[in-house]
Design a protein around this motif. Structure first.
Motif, PDB file in Angstrom:
ATOM      1  N   LEU A  33       0.861  -1.191   0.000  1.00  0.00           N
ATOM      2  CA  LEU A  33       0.000   0.000   0.000  1.00  0.00           C
ATOM      3  C   LEU A  33       0.898   1.241   0.000  1.00  0.00           C
ATOM      4  CD1 LEU A  33      -2.854   1.232   0.165  1.00  0.00           C
ATOM      5  CD2 LEU A  33      -2.637   1.164   2.650  1.00  0.00           C
ATOM      6  N   VAL A  34       0.714   2.088  -0.995  1.00  0.00           N
ATOM      7  CA  VAL A  34       1.597   3.257  -1.163  1.00  0.00           C
ATOM      8  C   VAL A  34       1.207   4.359  -0.176  1.00  0.00           C
ATOM      9  CG1 VAL A  34       2.307   5.061  -2.800  1.00  0.00           C
ATOM     10  CG2 VAL A  34       1.896   2.707  -3.600  1.00  0.00           C
ATOM     11  N   LEU A  66      11.413  -4.679   0.370  1.00  0.00           N
ATOM     12  CA  LEU A  66      11.128  -5.847   1.213  1.00  0.00           C
ATOM     13  C   LEU A  66      10.230  -6.847   0.474  1.00  0.00           C
ATOM     14  CD1 LEU A  66      11.695  -6.756   4.105  1.00  0.00           C
ATOM     15  CD2 LEU A  66       9.635  -5.552   4.824  1.00  0.00           C
ATOM     16  N   ALA A  67       9.252  -6.315  -0.250  1.00  0.00           N
ATOM     17  CA  ALA A  67       8.297  -7.182  -0.970  1.00  0.00           C
ATOM     18  C   ALA A  67       9.021  -8.059  -1.982  1.00  0.00           C
ATOM     19  CB  ALA A  67       7.244  -6.323  -1.677  1.00  0.00           C
ATOM     20  N   ARG A  68      10.138  -7.567  -2.518  1.00  0.00           N
ATOM     21  CA  ARG A  68      10.883  -8.340  -3.528  1.00  0.00           C
ATOM     22  C   ARG A  68      11.459  -9.621  -2.937  1.00  0.00           C
ATOM     23  NH1 ARG A  68      13.287  -3.093  -5.107  1.00  0.00           N
ATOM     24  NH2 ARG A  68      15.362  -3.894  -4.640  1.00  0.00           N
ATOM     25  N   THR A  69      11.656  -9.634  -1.605  1.00  0.00           N
ATOM     26  CA  THR A  69      12.170 -10.863  -0.980  1.00  0.00           C
ATOM     27  C   THR A  69      11.057 -11.889  -0.768  1.00  0.00           C
ATOM     28  OG1 THR A  69      11.841 -10.069   1.278  1.00  0.00           O
ATOM     29  CG2 THR A  69      13.970  -9.562   0.263  1.00  0.00           C
ATOM     30  N   LEU A  70       9.801 -11.443  -0.873  1.00  0.00           N
ATOM     31  CA  LEU A  70       8.662 -12.341  -0.638  1.00  0.00           C
ATOM     32  C   LEU A  70       8.018 -12.818  -1.931  1.00  0.00           C
ATOM     33  CD1 LEU A  70       6.943 -10.133   2.087  1.00  0.00           C
ATOM     34  CD2 LEU A  70       8.007 -12.333   2.504  1.00  0.00           C
ATOM     35  N   GLY A  71       8.200 -12.051  -2.993  1.00  0.00           N
ATOM     36  CA  GLY A  71       7.552 -12.397  -4.258  1.00  0.00           C
ATOM     37  C   GLY A  71       7.677 -11.237  -5.230  1.00  0.00           C
ATOM     38  N   GLU A  72       6.639 -11.081  -6.050  1.00  0.00           N
ATOM     39  CA  GLU A  72       6.673 -10.012  -7.054  1.00  0.00           C
ATOM     40  C   GLU A  72       5.877  -8.811  -6.537  1.00  0.00           C
ATOM     41  OE1 GLU A  72       6.663 -11.097 -11.371  1.00  0.00           O
ATOM     42  OE2 GLU A  72       4.726 -10.115 -11.205  1.00  0.00           O
ATOM     43  N   PRO A  73       6.527  -7.672  -6.357  1.00  0.00           N
ATOM     44  CA  PRO A  73       5.809  -6.550  -5.752  1.00  0.00           C
ATOM     45  C   PRO A  73       4.833  -5.851  -6.687  1.00  0.00           C
ATOM     46  CG  PRO A  73       8.150  -6.017  -6.049  1.00  0.00           C
ATOM     47  CD  PRO A  73       7.926  -7.372  -6.634  1.00  0.00           C
ATOM     48  N   SER A  74       3.628  -5.592  -6.178  1.00  0.00           N
ATOM     49  CA  SER A  74       2.645  -4.753  -6.860  1.00  0.00           C
ATOM     50  C   SER A  74       2.261  -3.656  -5.894  1.00  0.00           C
ATOM     51  CB  SER A  74       1.382  -5.547  -7.195  1.00  0.00           C
ATOM     52  OG  SER A  74       1.661  -6.534  -8.134  1.00  0.00           O
ATOM     53  N   ALA A  75       2.192  -2.436  -6.411  1.00  0.00           N
ATOM     54  CA  ALA A  75       1.827  -1.315  -5.542  1.00  0.00           C
ATOM     55  C   ALA A  75       0.328  -1.054  -5.628  1.00  0.00           C
ATOM     56  CB  ALA A  75       2.610  -0.080  -5.966  1.00  0.00           C
ATOM     57  N   VAL A  76      -0.226  -0.559  -4.530  1.00  0.00           N
ATOM     58  CA  VAL A  76      -1.640  -0.178  -4.493  1.00  0.00           C
ATOM     59  C   VAL A  76      -1.686   1.315  -4.209  1.00  0.00           C
ATOM     60  CG1 VAL A  76      -3.837  -0.468  -3.280  1.00  0.00           C
ATOM     61  CG2 VAL A  76      -2.354  -2.456  -3.675  1.00  0.00           C
ATOM     62  N   GLU A  96      10.426   2.329 -10.171  1.00  0.00           N
ATOM     63  CA  GLU A  96      11.860   2.538  -9.858  1.00  0.00           C
ATOM     64  C   GLU A  96      12.313   1.699  -8.668  1.00  0.00           C
ATOM     65  OE1 GLU A  96      12.411   6.755  -9.387  1.00  0.00           O
ATOM     66  OE2 GLU A  96      11.574   7.155 -11.388  1.00  0.00           O
ATOM     67  N   TYR A  97      11.332   1.198  -7.891  1.00  0.00           N
ATOM     68  CA  TYR A  97      11.689   0.322  -6.761  1.00  0.00           C
ATOM     69  C   TYR A  97      11.099  -1.079  -6.953  1.00  0.00           C
ATOM     70  CZ  TYR A  97      14.171   4.018  -4.570  1.00  0.00           C
ATOM     71  OH  TYR A  97      15.115   4.979  -4.325  1.00  0.00           O
ATOM     72  N   GLY A  98      10.831  -1.416  -8.210  1.00  0.00           N
ATOM     73  CA  GLY A  98      10.529  -2.818  -8.523  1.00  0.00           C
ATOM     74  C   GLY A  98       9.066  -3.174  -8.647  1.00  0.00           C
ATOM     75  N   ALA A  99       8.140  -2.190  -8.565  1.00  0.00           N
ATOM     76  CA  ALA A  99       6.720  -2.560  -8.697  1.00  0.00           C
ATOM     77  C   ALA A  99       6.457  -3.044 -10.121  1.00  0.00           C
ATOM     78  CB  ALA A  99       5.828  -1.374  -8.367  1.00  0.00           C
ATOM     79  N   GLN A 100       5.964  -4.256 -10.243  1.00  0.00           N
ATOM     80  CA  GLN A 100       5.667  -4.789 -11.583  1.00  0.00           C
ATOM     81  C   GLN A 100       4.296  -4.309 -12.044  1.00  0.00           C
ATOM     82  OE1 GLN A 100       7.911  -6.032 -13.343  1.00  0.00           O
ATOM     83  NE2 GLN A 100       9.424  -6.589 -11.810  1.00  0.00           N
ATOM     84  N   LYS A 101       3.364  -4.223 -11.081  1.00  0.00           N
ATOM     85  CA  LYS A 101       2.027  -3.691 -11.397  1.00  0.00           C
ATOM     86  C   LYS A 101       1.721  -2.588 -10.408  1.00  0.00           C
ATOM     87  CE  LYS A 101      -0.215  -7.905 -12.955  1.00  0.00           C
ATOM     88  NZ  LYS A 101      -1.006  -8.999 -12.445  1.00  0.00           N
ATOM     89  N   VAL A 102       0.870  -1.657 -10.834  1.00  0.00           N
ATOM     90  CA  VAL A 102       0.384  -0.638  -9.903  1.00  0.00           C
ATOM     91  C   VAL A 102      -1.138  -0.607 -10.025  1.00  0.00           C
ATOM     92  CG1 VAL A 102       0.485   1.773  -9.168  1.00  0.00           C
ATOM     93  CG2 VAL A 102       2.502   0.733 -10.252  1.00  0.00           C
ATOM     94  N   TYR A 103      -1.813  -1.012  -8.958  1.00  0.00           N
ATOM     95  CA  TYR A 103      -3.276  -0.946  -8.935  1.00  0.00           C
ATOM     96  C   TYR A 103      -3.654   0.478  -8.546  1.00  0.00           C
ATOM     97  CZ  TYR A 103      -3.005  -5.986  -9.127  1.00  0.00           C
ATOM     98  OH  TYR A 103      -2.723  -7.267  -9.527  1.00  0.00           O
ATOM     99  N   VAL A 104      -4.292   1.186  -9.464  1.00  0.00           N
ATOM    100  CA  VAL A 104      -4.627   2.589  -9.217  1.00  0.00           C
ATOM    101  C   VAL A 104      -6.141   2.698  -9.027  1.00  0.00           C
ATOM    102  CG1 VAL A 104      -4.546   4.939 -10.130  1.00  0.00           C
ATOM    103  CG2 VAL A 104      -2.679   3.348 -10.641  1.00  0.00           C
ATOM    104  N   ALA A 105      -6.541   3.131  -7.840  1.00  0.00           N
ATOM    105  CA  ALA A 105      -7.961   3.368  -7.573  1.00  0.00           C
ATOM    106  C   ALA A 105      -8.111   4.848  -7.236  1.00  0.00           C
ATOM    107  CB  ALA A 105      -8.443   2.501  -6.414  1.00  0.00           C
ATOM    108  N   GLU A 106      -8.772   5.563  -8.125  1.00  0.00           N
ATOM    109  CA  GLU A 106      -8.931   7.010  -7.905  1.00  0.00           C
ATOM    110  C   GLU A 106     -10.380   7.325  -7.548  1.00  0.00           C
ATOM    111  OE1 GLU A 106      -5.714   9.566 -10.327  1.00  0.00           O
ATOM    112  OE2 GLU A 106      -7.270   8.687 -11.583  1.00  0.00           O
TER     113      GLU A 106
END
Ligand SMILES: Cc1cc2nc3c(=O)[nH]c(=O)nc-3n(C[C@H](O)[C@H](O)[C@H](O)COP(=O)(O)OP(=O)(O)OC[C@H]3O[C@@H](n4cnc5c(N)ncnc54)[C@H](O)[C@@H]3O)c2cc1C
Length: 316
Positions: free
Chosen positions: A7-8, A25-35, A50-60
């Protein structure tokens, strides 16, 4: 690879440093996605790559800004239900903990708060009794929701695709019970944010009064540092409570922490003991802070601090 949601945390159009730490830290657990949740936040998505988020779930939605934490918790739970991640990492801020707790409840999952470390199998480390005891714990029900204290991990850049996935937020009327009616921007001054600063200079009861905190501020300014304070100093009203470092204050982990007139009680240490280099200035050679300090100066702070500030200023 298993997806890990982060969660951003953001404010004033900037992503907070703790988010980059959580993505690392998330990269050590799996594939990071930002919310990314908020009124108008989509422009921040690219930065998260830039810090490894492969996906970004954007809820506006303006509702995410206009009401207290409940809408954010609902939308986070909605994204968790849709994605079934391996874990959800949230910053251990006051808001982060509340959002995580509510979202975990909605997801029927367990929650661990104030972790200072998370291993690759999801086992967390928490410091209890003022950091004197380390506890290892693991969520055993549902999807682990873990709130992590700022400065627990060093943020390391890594490239991520930051593919934007647009989410339509479903926010119930029940979540709109408490509306934000006014926002007052706190006067910040020019100093860095305490929780994120590379250098922190803190003052304690040894200063003897609010009027002497200018010594701490001048030393801090010579080092472009943030100002902290012990609870004795904040309880006495010498410095604002939001600058308190320790168990019941902020956790800091700067490159350099200078403790001035602070004895080093366990509750103070809990908030600063992971600092890279600790310098203590205290007139009592037996003060417990010296057990922790990398460099110690036994002396009267009223002699030492002005000289130190002058020397640093001369060499800048
Ligand atoms: C539940 C709980 C939570 C707490 N949470 C926190 C917390 O988050 N943060 C926190 O800081 N504390 C916290 N405390 C309080 C903590 O136990 C200590 O009381 C507090 O940290 C002491 O602050 P201090 O070091 O400034 O004061 P003191 O312990 O009184 O130390 C003052 C120091 O200044 C030195 N000194 C005095 N004059 C001079 C001089 N002229 N020059 C140089 N040195 C001088 C003295 O030698 C002494 O070591 C908590 C306590 C409890 C019970």
């Amino acid at each position: 690879m298993a997806e890990v949601l982060v969660l951003v945390e953001h404010a004033d159009g900037e992503i907070k440093k703790v988010t980059n730490e959580l993505l690392t830290l998330a990269r050590t657990l799996g594939e990071p996605s930002a919310v990314l949740l908020g009124g108008s936040v989509a422009s921040l998505a690219e930065k998260l790559g830039e810090y490894g988020a492969q996906k970004v779930y954007v809820a506006e939605s303006a509702d995410l800004d206009d009401y207290l934490v409940a809408p954010k918790a609902e939308v986070l739970a909605q994204i968790v239900a849709d994605t079934s991640p391996t874990a959800v990492l949230v910053a251990s801020s006051a808001e982060g903990k509340e959002v995580a707790a509510r979202a975990a409840l909605r997801s029927g999952s367990g929650l661990i708060t104030d972790a200072v470390g998370v291993s690759s199998d999801g086992e967390t480390t928490q410091g209890i009794f003022g950091g004197a005891i380390a506890v290892q714990a693991k969520v055993t029900k549902g999807i682990p929701f873990i709130t992590v204290r700022p400065n627990s991990t060093a943020a390391e850049p890594a490239s991520g695709a930051a593919e934007v996935v647009t989410v339509t937020p479903n926010i119930s009327d029940a979540a709109k019970g408490a509306k934000v009616t006014e926002r007052v921007v706190e006067a910040k001054g020019g100093r860095p944010d305490l929780a994120e600063a590379a250098v922190v200079v803190s003052g304690g009861r040894g200063l003897g009064g609010a009027e002497h905190f200018d010594l701490i501020e001048k030393l801090a300014d010579s080092l472009d540092a943030a100002v902290g304070a012990s609870r004795a100093a904040t309880d006495a009203g010498w410095y604002p409570h939001q600058n308190q470092v320790g168990q019941t204050g902020k956790t800091v982990s700067p490159q350099l922490y200078i403790a001035v007139g602070i004895s080093g009680a366990i509750q103070h240490r809990a908030g600063m003991q992971t600092s890279k280099t600790i310098v203590a200035i205290n007139k009592d050679p037996e003060a417990p802070i010296f057990e922790l300090a990398d460099f110690g100066m036994v002396g009267d702070l009223f002699d030492v601090v002005p000289q130190l500030t002058d020397e640093i200023t001369k060499r800048k």
